[in-house]
Design an enzyme around this catalytic site. Structure first.
Site, PDB file in Angstrom:
ATOM      1  N   ASP A   1     106.736 -21.520  98.166  1.00 36.97           N
ATOM      2  CA  ASP A   1     106.978 -21.897  96.869  1.00 36.97           C
ATOM      3  C   ASP A   1     105.868 -22.420  95.878  1.00 36.97           C
ATOM      4  OD1 ASP A   1     109.652 -20.863  97.316  1.00 36.97           O
ATOM      5  OD2 ASP A   1     110.005 -22.928  98.299  1.00 36.97           O
TER       6      ASP A   1
ATOM      7  N   ASP B   1     101.483 -21.533 101.547  1.00 36.29           N
ATOM      8  CA  ASP B   1     102.714 -22.306 101.239  1.00 36.29           C
ATOM      9  C   ASP B   1     103.690 -21.091 100.452  1.00 36.29           C
ATOM     10  OD1 ASP B   1     104.444 -24.538 100.555  1.00 36.29           O
ATOM     11  OD2 ASP B   1     103.874 -24.278  98.413  1.00 36.29           O
TER      12      ASP B   1
END
Length: 180
Positions: free
Chosen positions: A12, A10
């Site tokens: 952020d 992922d």
């Protein structure tokens, strides 16, 4: 999962500091251990990539170009990943790609030429782990201050304290199974 052929992160809150709806490459800051985790995966010959929900596009808060610019800056700081895949849709769009649905993981795996079952997905919220599971991949939660306590508890057996430990642990498990 007996083999890891790719590590999908992922963006952020996992690789870079979470700046809500960030469209400014100058605001990209790597989280501790992120560059090392990517480098470790690459040093083992694994494909690397990012799978990220970017609902700011669908909400009209960001352009695709801004997301691409932020991704390019993160990629530069991380030393280069093999693939970047993002969902541009708003949460209520009903798309197949938005995590926790499996679309981003399946797309990244297909573009990398590896089975989704051979992907490790590392993220900071339940949607990351759920998307991994829905795609048949292995998911690891790296909780941070944005992770809901209930999510951290729910996935405590599928978690690591940081992104580098998540990658190290997965590679150790894979090596242990390969030598068995």
């Amino acid at each position: 999962m007996s083999t890891v052929s790719a590590v999908l992160f992922d963006r952020d809150g996992t690789l870079v500091a979470d700046v809500p709806y960030n469209g400014d490459p100058d605001r990209v800051r790597l989280l501790p251990g992120a560059a090392e985790a990517v480098a470790l995966a690459r040093s083992r010959g694994l494909a690397t990539g990012v799978v990220s929900n970017q609902s700011g596009i669908g909400r009209g808060l960001l352009t695709v170009g801004q997301v691409l610019d932020v991704n390019a800056r993160a990629d530069e700081l991380l030393g280069g990943l093999d693939i970047w895949v993002f969902c541009p849709h708003a949460p209520d769009a009903g798309c197949a790609c938005r995590k926790p649905r499996p679309g981003l993981i399946r797309t990244a795996a297909a573009r990398l030429g590896v089975p989704a079952a051979e992907c490790l997905v590392v993220g900071d919220i339940a949607a990351d782990v759920l998307a991994a599971h829905a795609a048949g991949a292995r998911g690891v939660l790296v909780p941070n201050e944005a992770t809901a306590p209930a999510e951290a508890k729910r996935f405590s057996s599928h978690s690591a304290p940081d992104v580098l430990t998540a990658v190290r642990s997965a590679l150790r498990v894979t090596a242990g199974r390969a030598s068995a």
